[in-house]
Scaffold this active site. Structure first.
Site, PDB file in Angstrom:
ATOM      1  CG  ASP A  19      47.164  38.079  38.075  1.00 13.21           C
ATOM      2  OD1 ASP A  19      46.570  37.680  36.887  1.00 13.21           O
ATOM      3  OD2 ASP A  19      46.966  37.876  38.750  1.00 13.21           O
ATOM      4  CG  ASP A 141      36.089  39.244  40.342  1.00 13.11           C
ATOM      5  OD1 ASP A 141      36.426  38.199  39.645  1.00 13.11           O
ATOM      6  OD2 ASP A 141      36.629  40.593  40.101  1.00 13.11           O
TER       7      ASP A 141
END
EC number: 5.3.1.16
Length: 253
Positions: A19, A141
């Site tokens: 990330d 998500d």
């Protein structure tokens, strides 16, 4: 995605996650930008480490672009990772228009995860999937079973499972679905196996498990579920699991 030959051991692709925020490797707890852990200054070091440990591909997330900040904040880091490793890279975060799709594919990203725009404008997403077959992944998500958008800052009223079913009915060219249970992400508490099973039943699009994959037992259970792929993040950074063993257990050798 991987195929499995009759009589062979189950094989699950492992995607180690990197990330990125302001060009640095970080992790968030449950998608909270105020709960960030930074792991050094150079994401290329982690990319090389994962490659040396057996990674055959990488999952990159642009956290700046995901919430609408500068789309270029991590572009240099992404390009350096691709050039340094030569590994196929899947990338998500802020992929909301065709200019971004073309730009990232030109940089060398193998496939792109589209989340918010896919939910808000499914016609556009289907059009892009058909224009770039096998290059786009639906990023679903979920928070309490509902699809979240805008870098997890907003929650919709759309069921994650219904959304997956509708996408499959519209196009054959989606590469995969990355399904993340936000409540599990970065919490080191194991995946939402029930949600993953429901998502797998909702669509025949290859599924990538994401969020909460923490232990070797988690890997074994995902393999038993015949999960095509899994993203592994914080457990690698915290040293809870060794990537080499994860790859071995998944049969991704």
């Amino acid at each position: 995605m991987s195929s499995q030959t009759p009589g062979s051991e189950p094989r699950m692709e492992i995607w180690p996650a990197i990330d990125l925020r302001h060009g640095k490797p970080v992790r968030l707890r449950q998608g909270d930008y105020d709960q960030q852990t930074t792991f050094g200054d150079d994401p290329v070091e982690f990319a090389k480490r994962w490659q040396e440990s057996g990674a055959k591909r990488l999952h990159l997330v642009d956290l700046d672009a995901a919430r609408g900040d500068s789309p270029d904040a991590n572009r240099d880091a992404v390009q350096r990772i691709i050039e340094a490793t030569g590994l196929p890279c899947q990338m998500g975060g802020g992929v909301r228009d065709e200019i971004t799709i073309e730009s990232l594919l030109n940089v060398g990203v193998t496939r792109l995860v589209v989340g918010s725009r896919a939910l808000k404008d499914p016609d556009w997403f289907v059009e892009m999937c058909d224009k770039y077959p096998g290059k786009l992944v639906a990023g679903i998500d979920a928070r309490d079973g509902k699809v979240a958008t805008q870098g997890w800052l907003e929650t919709s009223d759309v069921s994650a499972f219904e959304f997956a079913t509708k996408l499959r009915s519209r196009t054959e060219n989606i590469a995969a679905i990355v399904y993340t249970d936000i409540a599990k992400d970065g919490m080191m508490q194991g995946p939402n196996f029930e949600g993953l099973a429901e998502m797998a039943a909702a669509s025949d699009i290859p599924l990538v498990a994401s969020g909460g994959v923490t232990t070797y037992d988690d890997i074994k259970q995902l393999v038993e579920m015949k999960m095509p792929a899994a993203i592994v993040g914080r457990s690698l950074y915290d040293g809870v699991m060794e990537l080499g063993e994860v790859v071995r257990l998944a049969g991704d050798v």
